[in-house]
Design a protein around this motif. Structure first.
Motif, short mmCIF file in Angstrom:
data_model
loop_
_atom_site.label_atom_id
_atom_site.label_comp_id
_atom_site.label_asym_id
_atom_site.label_seq_id
_atom_site.Cartn_x
_atom_site.Cartn_y
_atom_site.Cartn_z
N ARG A 9 17.05 5.55 32.62
CA ARG A 9 16.56 6.39 31.53
C ARG A 9 15.82 5.55 30.51
NH1 ARG A 9 20.24 10.07 27.44
NH2 ARG A 9 19.65 8.56 25.84
N GLY A 10 14.76 6.11 29.94
CA GLY A 10 14.02 5.46 28.87
C GLY A 10 13.55 6.50 27.87
N THR A 11 12.69 6.07 26.97
CA THR A 11 12.17 6.98 25.95
C THR A 11 10.81 7.54 26.32
OG1 THR A 11 13.36 5.81 24.19
CG2 THR A 11 11.51 7.18 23.52
N THR A 12 9.87 6.64 26.56
CA THR A 12 8.47 7.04 26.79
C THR A 12 7.98 6.46 28.11
OG1 THR A 12 8.12 6.93 24.40
CG2 THR A 12 6.16 7.08 25.79
N ALA A 13 7.19 7.22 28.84
CA ALA A 13 6.55 6.74 30.07
C ALA A 13 5.08 7.12 30.05
CB ALA A 13 7.22 7.33 31.30
N ASP A 14 4.29 6.30 30.72
CA ASP A 14 2.91 6.72 30.95
C ASP A 14 2.78 7.16 32.41
OD1 ASP A 14 2.71 4.42 32.50
OD2 ASP A 14 1.51 3.32 31.05
N ALA A 68 1.57 5.85 34.88
CA ALA A 68 1.77 4.76 35.84
C ALA A 68 3.24 4.38 35.98
CB ALA A 68 0.96 3.54 35.43
N GLY A 69 4.11 4.97 35.17
CA GLY A 69 5.53 4.70 35.27
C GLY A 69 6.05 3.60 34.39
N ASN A 70 5.23 3.06 33.49
CA ASN A 70 5.73 2.07 32.53
C ASN A 70 6.68 2.75 31.55
OD1 ASN A 70 4.14 -0.35 33.29
ND2 ASN A 70 2.40 0.99 32.76
N ILE A 71 7.84 2.12 31.33
CA ILE A 71 8.91 2.76 30.55
C ILE A 71 9.22 1.93 29.31
CG2 ILE A 71 11.27 3.66 30.61
CD1 ILE A 71 9.45 4.98 32.68
N THR A 72 9.22 2.57 28.14
CA THR A 72 9.69 1.95 26.91
C THR A 72 11.00 2.60 26.47
OG1 THR A 72 8.46 3.50 25.50
CG2 THR A 72 7.31 1.48 26.20
N ALA A 74 3.25 9.41 27.45
CA ALA A 74 2.11 8.86 26.71
C ALA A 74 0.90 8.76 27.62
CB ALA A 74 2.47 7.48 26.16
N ALA A 75 -0.27 8.64 27.04
CA ALA A 75 -1.50 8.51 27.82
C ALA A 75 -1.55 7.16 28.52
CB ALA A 75 -2.71 8.67 26.90
N SER A 76 -2.24 7.12 29.62
CA SER A 76 -2.40 5.87 30.38
C SER A 76 -3.00 4.79 29.49
CB SER A 76 -3.32 6.10 31.58
OG SER A 76 -2.74 7.01 32.48
N GLY A 77 -2.41 3.59 29.57
CA GLY A 77 -2.94 2.44 28.84
C GLY A 77 -2.61 2.41 27.38
N SER A 78 -1.79 3.35 26.87
CA SER A 78 -1.53 3.42 25.43
C SER A 78 -0.25 2.70 25.01
CB SER A 78 -1.46 4.88 24.98
OG SER A 78 -0.35 5.54 25.57
N LEU A 79 0.58 2.30 25.95
CA LEU A 79 1.85 1.65 25.60
C LEU A 79 1.65 0.17 25.33
CD1 LEU A 79 4.29 3.30 28.19
CD2 LEU A 79 3.87 3.96 25.81
N ALA A 139 2.34 -3.43 25.74
CA ALA A 139 2.94 -4.15 26.87
C ALA A 139 4.23 -4.85 26.48
CB ALA A 139 1.94 -5.17 27.42
N ARG A 140 4.34 -5.29 25.22
CA ARG A 140 5.55 -5.99 24.78
C ARG A 140 6.72 -5.03 24.61
NH1 ARG A 140 2.55 -8.84 19.87
NH2 ARG A 140 1.75 -6.71 19.84
N SER A 141 6.46 -3.74 24.55
CA SER A 141 7.53 -2.75 24.40
C SER A 141 8.00 -2.19 25.73
CB SER A 141 7.04 -1.59 23.52
OG SER A 141 6.70 -2.05 22.23
N VAL A 142 7.27 -2.49 26.81
CA VAL A 142 7.65 -1.97 28.12
C VAL A 142 8.86 -2.73 28.63
CG1 VAL A 142 6.93 -1.71 30.53
CG2 VAL A 142 5.33 -1.18 28.68
N VAL A 143 9.96 -2.01 28.88
CA VAL A 143 11.19 -2.62 29.38
C VAL A 143 11.21 -2.61 30.90
CG1 VAL A 143 13.71 -2.46 29.41
CG2 VAL A 143 12.45 -1.95 27.30
N VAL A 144 10.80 -1.49 31.50
CA VAL A 144 10.72 -1.39 32.96
C VAL A 144 9.26 -1.16 33.32
CG1 VAL A 144 11.55 -0.20 35.02
CG2 VAL A 144 13.03 -0.36 33.01
N PRO A 145 8.62 -2.13 33.95
CA PRO A 145 7.19 -1.96 34.28
C PRO A 145 6.97 -0.93 35.37
CG PRO A 145 8.03 -4.01 35.17
CD PRO A 145 9.11 -3.46 34.31
N GLY A 146 5.82 -0.32 35.34
CA GLY A 146 5.51 0.75 36.29
C GLY A 146 5.53 0.31 37.74
#
Length: 652
Positions: free
Chosen positions: A177-182, A184-188, A220-225, A227-234
């Motif tokens: 579980r996370g908060t925000t995803a784009d 591509a599956g990047n998770i913050t 979130a929109a693609s490319g808007s996260l 990178a330093r906040s991404v905990v689980v990369p896409g």
């Protein structure tokens, strides 16, 4: 083109196959992917698929009733379960204790580490955690029932020392579980209270050619996260499921608290003090063991109250409290918010926290206790048909430098009143907590005694200490009769020598003045008096003077000791690593000069810091205090011995 990984919960869960090994994140309700769990249960009800899953969880994702993994407690759906804590998933635990599924209880921290081992395709985890407990293969190897036969733990000897080896196993599916995803599956995880093992579990599943499904609350929109906040990369994530708010509370106790996710800090002094009941009495006695400047873990139950007592007594700023799922600093929460904290300094991944714990990073741990025997063994994990599980208890209790177990003296129904500064047992508990032999060893008293670990057992009416010969009664509350109120209700007779009276401040309605007491105790531990040579040694290495209370403590402790000596003495002080708040410089050195004029024949001070030598050399002479400042202890001692009249005169 980049693949859009956003799907419905049903579409994602449809990818799970019969026999898969499914890991599920969650610490109580924090990080628990409720929408994914509900979809898995729904699919099974509708299709009777998937079947024979292996369920893996470190901390129990559940509320003790219906939510979390309790939803998956169905014969046919689950074949095997490997869990760290089972107390909050009673429906799943009943399948285990009824011998309907294969089941293991392993230490929470070890399961966290096994995710990393599985990700790296290592054979498993080698550790001393679990030796002497029910997880030790000579005591059952963590198997919960007769149906469970495969060995996941074995003893290994390396260079003459015993270790436990926990076998790694593949993770086919990770539910996180996370908060925000784009897309591509990047998770913050900016609104989550904890990071847990989401990253490690996702990596384990990805590297087993498995499936990673992430539940989030916004897209979130693609490319808007960032990178330093991404905990689980896409690259690790296959499916992203957008959950409704009802299936995505921050904890099971709180829909959302900005302080839990460090968005804001809250004023600790506005938090209501706990009521003066038996739980607070125990927490107050435990508070006298708090090491100022130390790093501390607080367990669930009575230890939860200790944080509130520390806040009430205004000592939180002198401590670093931690919680096992990754909290560093702040004030840990209790109940269904357990695992979260307010005003945290940092959040670690759960496996990193247990690296720190297992390596001896804790100065003190305060944990609960359900059963205790004459050898100091503690059981918090199994009681007949009730399976609580060890959680992080084994990791924490085996490796903390000092350990305090906290709990009421009797179980079930105990009521205590405070009258005239003394506790009165209004209604005695129905079952004994101190028994001839614990049902299951979650903490090995024998192992702790061999290691020389400091262990206390604190109740509302008495305190025991672990010795090489077993449990010793060391303190009794005022007004408590040892025979009537203690020994009669024990399943064994403890060692009894000199028994002290518990501090009367514990049983008063007003705050105890704990800050001053702890400051004085901490400073007293830094002093050593050589009566034969009439020399007082003070070790100020690493000590910090941050407020006026610190200065008052130095004055009180030195004055008290020197007054007891009854004559002037020689002083040697180690100032290495000493820190003095600039705003307190004049007040501090005025106090030093006052003590020197009144109590010392001569004083030498040493430090490797040129800056501190300069500061001491400039500040003391201006106050008519001799400044003999050196770089090393040997130089300071040599100077003193070149002036024997300073010592001999005092001793005459």
């Amino acid at each position: 083109m980049m693949k859009d990984k956003i799907v419905t919960a049903d579409e994602a869960i449809a990818l799970i196959r019969d026999g898969d090994s499914v890991s599920c994140s969650g610490f109580v309700g924090i990080g628990t992917p409720e929408e994914l769990i509900a979809a898995l249960e729904r699919r099974y009800f509708e299709t009777q698929e998937p079947r024979d899953l292996t369920l893996v969880f470190a901390a129990a994702p559940g509320d003790g009733k219906e939510r979390g993994l309790n939803r998956l407690a169905h014969e046919g759906l689950i074949k095997r379960a490997v869990g760290g804590h089972w107390g909050l998933v009673p429906k799943l635990a009943k399948l285990a204790t009824d011998n309907l599924i294969q089941a293991y209880n392993l230490p929470l921290g070890t399961i966290s580490h096994l995710y990393r081992d599985a990700a790296a395709h290592r054979a498993g985890s080698l550790t001393k955690v679990g030796l002497g407990t029910f997880v030790d293969p000579r005591n059952g190897g963590g198997k919960i029932n007769a149906r469970t036969s495969a060995d996941l733990v074995r003893v290994m000897e390396i260079d003459g020392e015993e270790w436990l080896f926990y076998k790694a196993f593949p993770i086919n599916v990770a539910l996180i579980r996370g908060t925000t995803a784009d897309p591509a599956g990047n998770i913050t995880m900016e609104r989550e209270a904890l990071l847990l093992d989401a990253q490690a579990a996702a990596m384990a599943a990805r590297n087993a050619n498995g499936l990673v499904i992430a539940q989030v609350e916004r897209i979130a929109a693609s490319g808007s996260l960032d990178a330093r906040s991404v905990v689980v990369p896409g690259v690790l994530v296959d499916c992203v499921v957008l959950a409704p708010q009802s299936a995505h509370p921050q904890t099971y106790g709180t829909s959302y608290n900005a302080a839990f996710s460090a968005e804001i800090r809250v004023p600790i002094d506005k938090i209501a003090a706990p009521v003066l009941d038996e739980r607070k009495l125990i927490a107050r006695r435990c508070a006298f063991e708090l090491p100022l400047g130390g790093i501390i873990n607080l367990g669930i139950g009575v230890p939860e109250v200790l944080g509130a007592v520390a806040a009430e007594e205004r000592v939180l700023d002198h401590l670093t409290l931690t919680a096992e799922p990754g909290v560093i600093g702040g004030m840990p929460q209790g109940g269904l918010n357990f695992g979260a904290a307010v005003n945290t300094q940092a959040l670690l991944h759960q496996n990193q926290q247990f690296d720190f714990y297992d390596g001896g990073g804790l100065d003190l741990a305060c944990l609960g206790m359900a059963e205790v025997d004459r050898h100091g063994n503690v059981n918090v994990s199994r009681f007949g048909p009730r399976l609580a599980g060890a959680g992080g208890f084994i990791n924490i209790s085996q490796n903390a430098r000092r350990l305090v177990f906290a709990g009421t003296f009797m179980n079930r129904g105990l009521k205590v009143a405070i009258e005239d500064g003394k506790p009165r047992i209004v209604k005695e508990g129905q079952t004994r907590k101190f028994v001839p032999a614990v049902e299951q060893v979650t903490f090995s008293g024998a192992l702790a005694a061999v290691k020389g670990q400091s262990v206390l057992y604190v109740t509302e009416r008495c305190v025991f200490r672990l010795t090489a010969d077993g449990l010793q009664l060391t303190e009794v509350a005022p007004g408590i009769d040892v025979e009537r109120d203690i020994l009669t209700h024990m399943g064994f007779r403890p060692i009894i020598h000199d028994v002290a009276v518990m501090d009367a401040r514990i049983y008063q309605a007003r705050p105890m003045g704990l800050a001053g007491a702890l400051l004085d105790l901490r400073l007293t531990d830094r002093l050593s008096y050589d009566a034969e040579r009439n020399i007082l040694f003070a070790n100020f290495e690493g000590m910090a003077i941050r407020c006026a209370d610190d200065i008052d403590s130095v004055r009180r402790v030195f004055s008290s000791l020197c007054s007891k000596v009854g004559r002037k003495l020689a002083l040697i002080v180690n100032y290495d690593g000493f820190q003095l708040d600039e705003s307190l410089t004049d007040v501090y050195f005025d106090m030093v000069a006052e003590l020197q004029a009144k109590h010392y024949t001569t004083a030498t001070r040493y430090t490797t810091s040129a800056f501190m030598r300069m500061k001491l050399g400039a500040s003391l002479p201006s106050r008519n205090a001799a400044a003999h400042i050196f770089e090393t202890h040997s130089e300071a001692s040599a100077f003193l011995h070149r002036r024997p009249h300073a010592v001999v005169k005092a001793a005459a």
